[in-house]
Design an enzyme around this catalytic site. Structure first.
Site, short mmCIF file in Angstrom:
data_model
loop_
_atom_site.label_atom_id
_atom_site.label_comp_id
_atom_site.label_asym_id
_atom_site.label_seq_id
_atom_site.Cartn_x
_atom_site.Cartn_y
_atom_site.Cartn_z
N GLY A 53 13.28 -7.44 -6.62
CA GLY A 53 13.39 -7.40 -8.09
C GLY A 53 12.79 -6.17 -8.75
CG ASP A 112 8.66 -18.04 -13.76
OD1 ASP A 112 8.24 -18.72 -14.70
OD2 ASP A 112 9.65 -18.40 -13.08
CG PHE A 161 17.18 -17.91 -14.68
CD1 PHE A 161 16.20 -17.93 -13.69
CD2 PHE A 161 18.37 -17.26 -14.41
CE1 PHE A 161 16.42 -17.33 -12.46
CE2 PHE A 161 18.60 -16.66 -13.18
CZ PHE A 161 17.62 -16.70 -12.21
CB VAL A 162 16.10 -13.04 -18.04
CG1 VAL A 162 15.81 -13.70 -19.39
CG2 VAL A 162 14.79 -12.75 -17.31
CG ASP A 168 18.01 -12.38 -7.74
OD1 ASP A 168 16.81 -12.34 -8.06
OD2 ASP A 168 18.47 -13.18 -6.92
P1 IMP Z 1 6.31 -16.19 -9.98
O1 IMP Z 1 5.85 -16.08 -8.56
O2 IMP Z 1 6.72 -17.60 -10.34
O3 IMP Z 1 5.41 -15.56 -11.01
O4 IMP Z 1 7.72 -15.48 -10.10
C1 IMP Z 1 7.91 -14.21 -9.77
C2 IMP Z 1 9.24 -14.01 -9.09
O5 IMP Z 1 10.20 -15.01 -9.36
C3 IMP Z 1 9.80 -12.74 -9.62
O6 IMP Z 1 9.44 -11.66 -8.79
C4 IMP Z 1 11.28 -12.98 -9.62
O7 IMP Z 1 11.82 -12.55 -8.40
C5 IMP Z 1 11.45 -14.46 -9.71
N1 IMP Z 1 11.79 -14.88 -11.10
C6 IMP Z 1 10.99 -15.51 -11.98
N2 IMP Z 1 11.64 -15.75 -13.15
C7 IMP Z 1 12.89 -15.25 -13.00
C8 IMP Z 1 14.03 -15.16 -13.87
O8 IMP Z 1 14.05 -15.59 -15.04
N3 IMP Z 1 15.13 -14.56 -13.35
C9 IMP Z 1 15.19 -14.06 -12.08
N4 IMP Z 1 14.13 -14.10 -11.24
C10 IMP Z 1 12.99 -14.70 -11.70
MG MG Z 2 11.02 -11.01 -7.12
#
Ligand code: IMP
Ligand code: MG
Length: 191
Positions: A53, A112, A161-162, A168
């Site tokens: 990402g 996230d 969700f974006v 992606d």
């Molecule tokens: P976390 O570990 O939940 O903080 O999420 C981080 C990872 O989840 C990011 O590096 C993204 O790859 C994926 N992610 C979180 N939210 C989104 C979204 O809205 N769209 C796409 N990928 C997301």
């Molecule tokens: Mg990621």
């Protein structure tokens, strides 16, 4: 290319952040990061984009950072396949190089649940990094994300969700230049 002929265009529900806003903000962030680094006398750093990402963000950011730097790579899987919520993060591969005693800037596309940063920052410290700073392009407006300490944030966005600018859905849409939400139809089609 005219957007009318871009088959991804019809899948966009709403543009949250345009490529022009992204470009301006990335330049601002690069300036701030460079200033902070120079102020602290750090003149040789390793930048680690979390794949896949943060790849595009990293490419844009470093071209506005006139400092001596190395790049390391680290792949984390958190959204396997067509899921819209993280399923728990896992480091799937890493080529960060020798970061022992080095100052590291870790880049992610979005904060996230915070699971990814909570996993990766200690892993880099374990590998001997002397200082780890964190930088995310986007941060979702949810308590879990706000609770995670992060040094640089590009934009705070609603808890939606974006995709686009590296982000992606089932590994599609990373090449969209804007950050957008998808139509329900597109989400169904790529499931
Ligand atoms: P976390 O570990 O939940 O903080 O999420 C981080 C990872 O989840 C990011 O590096 C993204 O790859 C994926 N992610 C979180 N939210 C989104 C979204 O809205 N769209 C796409 N990928 C997301
Ligand atoms: Mg990621």
């Amino acid at each position: 290319m005219n957007d009318y002929h871009n088959p991804m265009h019809r899948d966009i529900s709403r543009v949250l952040i345009s490529q022009y806003q992204i470009g301006a903000r990335v330049r601002e962030m690069a300036q701030q990061i460079t200033d902070d680094w120079q102020r602290d006398g750090d003149d040789d750093i390793t930048i680690i984009p979390i794949l896949t990402g943060a790849m595009i963000f990293c490419g844009d950011l470093i071209r506005h950072m006139p400092v001596q730097l190395k790049i390391g790579l680290l792949a984390v899987s958190s959204y396997p396949g067509a899921s819209l919520r993280t399923q728990g993060s896992q480091i799937v591969s890493q080529q960060v190089g020798d970061i022992h005693g080095r100052h590291v800037l870790l880049l992610d596309d979005i904060l996230d649940s915070g699971g990814t940063l909570k996993l990766v920052v200690p892993a880099l410290q374990e590998l001997g990094a002397e200082k780890v700073r964190t930088c995310v392009m986007l941060r979702k407006n949810r308590p879990e994300a706000k609770a995670v300490q992060v040094d640089y944030v590009g934009f705070d966005i609603p808890d939606e969700f974006v995709v686009g600018y590296g982000l992606d859905y089932n590994n599609y849409y990373r090449n969209l230049p804007d950050i957008v939400t998808l139509t329900g139809e597109a989400i169904e089609r790529h499931k």
